[in-house]
Scaffold this motif. Sequence first.
Motif, PDB file in Angstrom:
ATOM      1  N   GLY B  82       0.851  -1.191   0.000  1.00 27.71           N
ATOM      2  CA  GLY B  82       0.000   0.000   0.000  1.00 27.71           C
ATOM      3  C   GLY B  82       0.886   1.239   0.000  1.00 27.71           C
ATOM      4  O   GLY B  82       2.120   1.142   0.100  1.00 27.71           O
ATOM      5  N   THR B  83       0.275   2.415  -0.085  1.00 28.46           N
ATOM      6  CA  THR B  83       1.053   3.648  -0.222  1.00 28.46           C
ATOM      7  C   THR B  83       2.075   3.807   0.908  1.00 28.46           C
ATOM      8  O   THR B  83       3.268   4.037   0.667  1.00 28.46           O
ATOM      9  N   ALA B  84       1.623   3.633   2.154  1.00 28.47           N
ATOM     10  CA  ALA B  84       2.506   3.851   3.300  1.00 28.47           C
ATOM     11  C   ALA B  84       3.668   2.862   3.269  1.00 28.47           C
ATOM     12  O   ALA B  84       4.839   3.236   3.420  1.00 28.47           O
ATOM     13  N   CYS B  85       3.360   1.577   3.063  1.00 25.58           N
ATOM     14  CA  CYS B  85       4.419   0.564   3.051  1.00 25.58           C
ATOM     15  C   CYS B  85       5.357   0.770   1.873  1.00 25.58           C
ATOM     16  O   CYS B  85       6.563   0.565   1.971  1.00 25.58           O
ATOM     17  N   HIS B  86       4.766   1.179   0.739  1.00 29.52           N
ATOM     18  CA  HIS B  86       5.580   1.369  -0.456  1.00 29.52           C
ATOM     19  C   HIS B  86       6.649   2.441  -0.214  1.00 29.52           C
ATOM     20  O   HIS B  86       7.825   2.225  -0.502  1.00 29.52           O
ATOM     21  N   VAL B  87       6.235   3.588   0.369  1.00 35.17           N
ATOM     22  CA  VAL B  87       7.228   4.646   0.600  1.00 35.17           C
ATOM     23  C   VAL B  87       8.198   4.267   1.715  1.00 35.17           C
ATOM     24  O   VAL B  87       9.300   4.791   1.796  1.00 35.17           O
ATOM     25  N   GLY B 124      -3.954  -2.501   6.359  1.00 35.86           N
ATOM     26  CA  GLY B 124      -4.628  -1.692   7.373  1.00 35.86           C
ATOM     27  C   GLY B 124      -3.769  -1.491   8.610  1.00 35.86           C
ATOM     28  O   GLY B 124      -4.278  -1.259   9.709  1.00 35.86           O
ATOM     29  N   ALA B 125      -2.450  -1.602   8.441  1.00 31.14           N
ATOM     30  CA  ALA B 125      -1.567  -1.391   9.588  1.00 31.14           C
ATOM     31  C   ALA B 125      -0.460  -0.425   9.174  1.00 31.14           C
ATOM     32  O   ALA B 125       0.729  -0.679   9.366  1.00 31.14           O
ATOM     33  N   CYS B 126      -0.874   0.706   8.628  1.00 30.33           N
ATOM     34  CA  CYS B 126       0.074   1.638   8.019  1.00 30.33           C
ATOM     35  C   CYS B 126       1.062   2.187   9.055  1.00 30.33           C
ATOM     36  O   CYS B 126       2.204   2.517   8.716  1.00 30.33           O
TER      37      CYS B 126
END
Lengths: 564, 160
Positions: B82-87, B124-126
């Motif tokens: 997801g976006t958070a994990c990707h960055v 869902g655990a950003c």
Amino acid sequence: MGTITINGRQVEFTNEKNVLTIIRKAGIDIPTLCYQPELSTFGACRLCTVEDDRGRFFASCSEEPRDGMVIYTNTEKLRSYRKLIVELLLASHDRDCTTCEKSGHCPLQNVAQRLGVNTVRFENYKEPQPIDDSSYAIIRNPNKCILCGNCVRACNELQSVGALDFAFRGSEATVSPAFDKKLAATKCVSCGQCRVVCDTGALTIRSHTDKVWAAINDPNTRVVCQIAPAVRVAVGEAFGLPAGQNSLYKLVAALHAMGFNRVFDTTYTADLTIMEESAEFLGRVSRGQKLPLLTSCCPAWVKFVDNEYPEFKQNVSTCRSPQGMFSAVLKEYYRSPEHNKSNKKTFVVSIMPCTAKKMEAERPNSYTYGEKDTDAVLTTTELVQMIKQFGLDFANLPEESCDMPFGMGSGGGVIFGVTGGVTEAVLRRLVQDHNPKSLEAVAASGVRGNEGIKEITVPYNGMDVKICVASGLANARKVMDAVKSGEKEYHLIEVMACPGGCVMGGGQPTRLDHKSVVNERDEGIYRTDRKMVLKKSHENPLMDFFYQNEIFKHKIHDLLHNHE
Amino acid sequence: MLDESYYRKTDEIIARYVRDARSLIPIMQDIQAEYRYLPGELLTYVAEQIGITEAKAYSVATFYENFSFEAKGKYIIKVCDGTACHVKKSIPVLQALNKKLGLSGKKHTTDDMLFTVETVSCLGACGLAPTMMVNEDVYPRMTPEAAEALIDQLKGGADA
């Protein structure tokens, strides 16, 4: 009921189901790709989007008309919006237009041209997918698919076959059979309705034109052909003649000019079908066996019974289709030394409104005495292409008549081209007297018209003969389910897989103008019938020629019936 | 061809629901819960039993990432991208796992059927990014090294 204002002009409406229909009735053909009036509304392509007086945008195909609506169809915003949609569609589309089968009659190409989309700024990142040419009738090229879903809805809603559906999603979405199987491995019945509504070259007809040219150009081959009833009222459309005009005699002239040695008329074997099928029907009724009798003229329907109702296989008439009968008779005729003095090979071409006939020609029971009966099947669409390849000015050709001894049919044979026609021809056969009123009564019995399911009861020899006529396989499924459950009982069920019958067959020319031509083609068939002196199949003098002929006399069952 | 027992089990599962198009997804979920994947033959069978076309069933099954026609490994590793994990550099974690297990973007499961590596859009655990899950357990703040160590640990567990 009410009024809407389109581009400043007041337009009345009554019960139109959506705003798009009103706009088109007002004479503005705004472009669409996924909208097909006879299918459910999908609303995917968004090309029919219009703007209202509050600057709201909506797809006019999916909007119910309301009194007092004010809409605009060609604002600057709409123009750029539509162009962008088409540009995006083209971005992932195999744009090999010059070599595409569909070029020239392609709705996508047409829309791009009309809207003036002359550049595509995006690169195509899609990996090329293999072409599926497993089917005898249809070629599927996924690289040209734009996901309009027309084929999926036609296959599901009109035909209840559901061989095609969407798969995956987002940028990976495709239309394909389950598990990306080949079409030939699915329950596809080859009806070609998917190809009729396809907006691109993703679904096209498997072409036999090259092998027909090769046969024509081979001096050791005699090329003979038969022309199905529904072809004559559609072929002219491609050459600017009015829809529904009977162009049989121009077509005969064209085929002669192109090098076909003999040109015959399939209405001849439609008459033979009536002779054989009526006898079979009366036999089954008198014995009370294997009823209802299911007609066997339509190969897509026969395949459908095989797939979905195998318990009714015995009910399907053993009669070959008019195509099957004709090809077998022709091969036998030219096998006789008397008619083959030049000792040539006979190549039988069948000219059909139908893609499924290509599949029928390959069935094991389409061989007689070990020889394949029909060598090539040309759909009306391929025929048009061949006439253009040859370079004939079709509309201005002189008229020529079909060759003898198989070049004549009755009105009963001609009406095979419309739904209910086979039944009407059977009923004409059963009429005993020569009173024209009796034929009018048959015509008015309820066999005519484009309702998907028609029920008719006719008195015959003191009993009530119950007949059901269905067109569109989804309708046929309703009928068969009712018969299976015991809810309905019939003596005869006539089914044509394509809604409206053969005039709307999967091989007929398609149009870019969103006009339905079913009524014109129907009327063309009935008009042809009205002009004919011979109305009843058994009054065709060529029937006697056949049944008394030394060549055929002892082979009638072999030539005219399926024997598995 | 699947063993007869698969079809009997599927009959049992179908019997839990109405024989109708709307039961397709719950039936597919139950089959996948049973076998850790959705055997294609069973999808065809279910379609026939509940009266929908095979192509329609395939359409639904391929729409959802969750359904898999391939047998999955004992440990299903879901790397969040997801976006958070990707960055927060989830891709190097994924690459490390694939390299260690000899997998790729096309091959998701090891030949010994021990590991399946896939990406998901968000766990869902950003706040714990980059995150991954192994079966039902969440592993927060992953690094390529930690991922490799985890594989060794799981392999050891499997041997023991």
